[in-house]
Design a protein around this motif. Structure first.
Motif: not given
Length: 317
Positions: A118, A120, A139, A150-151, A158, A192-193
């Motif tokens: 997902s 960020w 969130n 996840l932030h 995604k 997460e990225k």
């Protein structure tokens, strides 16, 4: 096929040519085999005409057009059903999601082994009071309730393994909770990225204040469905039994108390004159109803099979 890019859109005619060209550039630079699936969610502008024109320029662009506006979840559901890529990437059509993130998202799925990655948007270009602060609160709440760290749960950018999107059912407003649906489907390796959030170049946002009401309700819905859709008796049956037992004990206490008084020769008040009698009776009735609701839920066990029967006016592959 390496990558399928799913782009839900609603009244985005201005941004589509630039987005399609940008995606094509990234794919060709990285030698990816790909397809772009554009889902027109009942746009009232010329978005579908633009999609058809883009198809003439790039045959790897495919399209689905809804007869009316169903919402983002419906668009993603139909897009997920149609795509064939090993890695499926979703992004919004408003150019706020950067296609330059695609190679790294693909690598995280294929090389690092994530089921879902997902985006960020750590630095956002949105109004603080109407978007940033509510988003942080939302969130935080989702993290606490689901355990998924996840932030930015609602980020449109995604990446998924193909098996993930073929195993989940997105409906209603559940696009916000796809990581939750994936987790409950058994895909727990969620990454997460940090991604670039660009300022909107064309048009206006399509999300209003109603999302503040729908969001929490959908979270409760997806949490309940994920945990109890296969075993509703575990929730309704146990809750109903507890309420019934409390009511039964209260009624029994009143009855025993009355018998003790009669045994001592004291007439006392009628049991039905006590408000606790009606509270106990109500508890037993409600408890029985909950229990029967759980039993019927076990028989039904699933919602209508036509829940995602959307009226698609036209397909163009």
């Amino acid at each position: 096929m390496d990558i399928s890019v799913v782009v839900p859109l609603f009244n985005e005619e201005e941004s589509l040519p630039e987005l399609a060209a940008w995606i094509k550039k990234v794919m060709e630079e990285n030698n990816f085999s790909y397809e772009i699936m554009m889902i027109d969610d009942g746009s009232r502008d010329n978005s579908w005409k633009v999609v058809r024109q883009l198809q003439k320029e790039n045959p790897l662009i495919k399209g689905i057009k809804f007869r009316r506006n169903y919402g983002k979840s419906a668009a993603l559901f139909c897009g997920f059903e149609a795509v064939q890529g090993d890695v499926v990437i979703t992004m919004d059509a408003d150019l706020q999601d950067s296609p330059d993130e695609i190679p790294e998202l693909y690598r995280m799925i294929k090389k690092d082994g994530f089921d879902l990655v997902s985006g960020w948007k750590k630095k956002r270009h949105d109004p603080v009071l109407t978007k940033n602060l509510p988003s942080k609160l939302y969130n935080w709440t989702v993290r606490r309730m689901t355990g998924i760290k996840l932030h930015d749960m609602n980020c449109g950018l995604k990446a998924y393994k193909k098996n993930v999107i073929k195993s989940i059912e997105v409906y209603g407003e559940m696009h916000r909770y796809i990581p939750v649906l994936a987790k409950w489907a058994g895909y727990k390796n969620i990454g997460e990225k940090v991604v670039i959030h660009q300022e909107r170049k064309y048009g206006v946002t399509k999300f209003g204040l109603e999302r503040f009401v729908r969001g929490p309700l959908d979270l409760l819905s997806v949490t309940f469905i994920s945990r109890f859709v296969k075993r509703p008796m575990h929730f309704f049956g146990i809750l109903g039994a507890l309420i019934f037992i409390v009511g039964f004990i209260a009624a029994g206490y009143l009855g025993v108390q009355k018998l003790i008084l009669l045994n001592q020769g004291i007439r006392g008040h009628l049991v039905t004159e006590s408000p606790y009698f009606y509270i106990a009776l109500t508890s037993m009735i409600i408890g029985a109803q909950f229990f029967m609701g759980g039993f019927l839920g076990e028989l039904v066990s699933r919602s209508s099979s036509e829940r995602n029967n959307y009226q698609i006016e036209e397909k163009s592959y």
